[in-house]
Design a protein around this motif. Structure first.
Motif, PDB file in Angstrom:
ATOM      1  N   ARG A  66      -3.755  -2.258  -1.648  1.00 16.34           N
ATOM      2  CA  ARG A  66      -2.324  -2.896  -1.562  1.00 16.34           C
ATOM      3  C   ARG A  66      -1.665  -1.646  -0.863  1.00 16.34           C
ATOM      4  O   ARG A  66      -0.629  -2.050  -0.139  1.00 16.34           O
ATOM      5  CB  ARG A  66      -1.926  -2.872  -2.953  1.00 16.34           C
ATOM      6  CG  ARG A  66      -2.536  -4.047  -3.773  1.00 16.34           C
ATOM      7  CD  ARG A  66      -1.990  -4.403  -4.822  1.00 16.34           C
ATOM      8  NE  ARG A  66      -2.239  -5.517  -5.344  1.00 16.34           N
ATOM      9  CZ  ARG A  66      -3.117  -5.730  -6.314  1.00 16.34           C
ATOM     10  NH1 ARG A  66      -3.545  -4.555  -7.222  1.00 16.34           N
ATOM     11  NH2 ARG A  66      -3.591  -7.171  -6.751  1.00 16.34           N
ATOM     12  N   TYR A  67      -1.829  -0.574  -0.972  1.00 12.70           N
ATOM     13  CA  TYR A  67      -1.068   0.667  -0.366  1.00 12.70           C
ATOM     14  C   TYR A  67      -1.246   0.416   1.146  1.00 12.70           C
ATOM     15  O   TYR A  67      -0.150   0.370   2.090  1.00 12.70           O
ATOM     16  CB  TYR A  67      -1.334   2.004  -0.939  1.00 12.70           C
ATOM     17  CG  TYR A  67      -0.740   3.186  -0.221  1.00 12.70           C
ATOM     18  CD1 TYR A  67       0.640   3.311  -0.576  1.00 12.70           C
ATOM     19  CD2 TYR A  67      -1.337   3.901   0.724  1.00 12.70           C
ATOM     20  CE1 TYR A  67       1.350   4.522   0.293  1.00 12.70           C
ATOM     21  CE2 TYR A  67      -0.514   4.964   1.434  1.00 12.70           C
ATOM     22  CZ  TYR A  67       0.775   5.177   0.839  1.00 12.70           C
ATOM     23  OH  TYR A  67       1.327   5.996   1.485  1.00 12.70           O
ATOM     24  N   HIS A  71       1.480  -2.526   1.640  1.00 13.33           N
ATOM     25  CA  HIS A  71       2.747  -1.774   2.080  1.00 13.33           C
ATOM     26  C   HIS A  71       2.749  -1.294   3.464  1.00 13.33           C
ATOM     27  O   HIS A  71       3.715  -1.917   4.337  1.00 13.33           O
ATOM     28  CB  HIS A  71       2.511  -0.556   1.348  1.00 13.33           C
ATOM     29  CG  HIS A  71       3.646   0.327   1.351  1.00 13.33           C
ATOM     30  ND1 HIS A  71       5.310  -0.085   1.166  1.00 13.33           N
ATOM     31  CD2 HIS A  71       3.850   1.662   1.783  1.00 13.33           C
ATOM     32  CE1 HIS A  71       5.800   0.961   1.412  1.00 13.33           C
ATOM     33  NE2 HIS A  71       5.105   2.166   1.797  1.00 13.33           N
ATOM     34  N   HIS A  72       1.838  -0.556   4.006  1.00 10.34           N
ATOM     35  CA  HIS A  72       1.956   0.127   5.343  1.00 10.34           C
ATOM     36  C   HIS A  72       1.602  -1.100   6.297  1.00 10.34           C
ATOM     37  O   HIS A  72       2.506  -1.219   7.515  1.00 10.34           O
ATOM     38  CB  HIS A  72       1.027   1.073   5.603  1.00 10.34           C
ATOM     39  CG  HIS A  72       1.643   2.413   4.929  1.00 10.34           C
ATOM     40  ND1 HIS A  72       2.668   3.117   5.389  1.00 10.34           N
ATOM     41  CD2 HIS A  72       0.882   2.958   3.991  1.00 10.34           C
ATOM     42  CE1 HIS A  72       2.853   4.216   4.672  1.00 10.34           C
ATOM     43  NE2 HIS A  72       1.902   4.146   3.738  1.00 10.34           N
ATOM     44  N   ALA A  77       6.860  -3.916  -0.442  1.00 17.02           N
ATOM     45  CA  ALA A  77       7.582  -2.902  -1.430  1.00 17.02           C
ATOM     46  C   ALA A  77       6.309  -2.123  -2.047  1.00 17.02           C
ATOM     47  O   ALA A  77       5.195  -2.606  -2.323  1.00 17.02           O
ATOM     48  CB  ALA A  77       8.507  -3.390  -2.455  1.00 17.02           C
ATOM     49  N   TRP A  78       6.516  -0.670  -2.232  1.00 12.61           N
ATOM     50  CA  TRP A  78       5.295   0.017  -2.965  1.00 12.61           C
ATOM     51  C   TRP A  78       5.998   0.844  -4.070  1.00 12.61           C
ATOM     52  O   TRP A  78       7.219   1.533  -3.885  1.00 12.61           O
ATOM     53  CB  TRP A  78       4.894   0.877  -1.921  1.00 12.61           C
ATOM     54  CG  TRP A  78       3.659   1.781  -2.698  1.00 12.61           C
ATOM     55  CD1 TRP A  78       3.677   3.171  -2.816  1.00 12.61           C
ATOM     56  CD2 TRP A  78       2.434   1.500  -2.858  1.00 12.61           C
ATOM     57  NE1 TRP A  78       2.506   3.651  -3.445  1.00 12.61           N
ATOM     58  CE2 TRP A  78       1.757   2.389  -3.474  1.00 12.61           C
ATOM     59  CE3 TRP A  78       1.680   0.233  -3.245  1.00 12.61           C
ATOM     60  CZ2 TRP A  78       0.236   2.441  -4.236  1.00 12.61           C
ATOM     61  CZ3 TRP A  78       0.623   0.148  -3.588  1.00 12.61           C
ATOM     62  CH2 TRP A  78       0.100   1.319  -4.132  1.00 12.61           C
TER      63      TRP A  78
END
Length: 164
Positions: A66-67, A71-72, A77-78
């Protein structure tokens, strides 16, 4: 000792993105296979001084998916405060951790397909760099494969099951 879980590596070689995804998918599958069939107690058991467990590895990899992809790459949103790392809360069911990893993989695959091109750039830079889809797939493949190796060792210690 006979390898009881050995599978061949992917033979996909039809293009950069297809090949990269085949190896990432293989590494993910290897992690899930190491967790397969184990009771909750074994999934949570830490057999090394760092406290690493198979379930902790799975939880960490879901967060990493997910990160990096959510996200990236995709700009979702993180919330770093929501991370657990490799420490699985006692009240969190093993089935939920495994289900969450599978969901994170599906979300990542959607983000990868949406980006579509290995040259696609991150939506959210890392240290000022907007890396490519190519970079994040390589990074997550190496991260996942490294942790699949950890899970291999833990699984062998737990019940003697071996193989990639």
């Amino acid at each position: 000792m006979a390898e009881t879980q050995r599978e061949p590596v992917p033979r996909v070689d039809s293009g950069e993105l297809d090949t990269a995804l085949a190896f990432l998918s293989f590494a993910r599958h290897c992690v899930l296979k190491k967790a397969g069939g184990l009771p909750d107690e074994h999934l949570r058991r830490a057999l090394v001084g760092s406290g690493t467990s198979i379930l902790g590895l799975v939880q960490h990899l879901a967060e990493a998916e997910r990160y990096w992809f959510g996200h990236h790459l995709a700009g979702a949103a993180w919330d770093a405060d929501g991370e657990h790392g490799m420490t699985v809360p006692a009240g969190r069911a093993a089935a939920d951790v495994l289900r969450d990893y599978r969901a994170a993989i599906e979300e990542s695959d959607r983000a990868i397909r949406a980006a579509g091109d290995p040259e696609a750039r991150f939506a959210v830079p890392v240290d000022g760099n907007r890396h490519t889809l190519r970079w994040v797939i390589a990074h997550m493949t190496s991260e996942t494969a490294r942790h699949a190796g950890h899970a291999d060792i833990l699984r062998e210690q737990l019940d003697g099951t071996t193989g990639r």
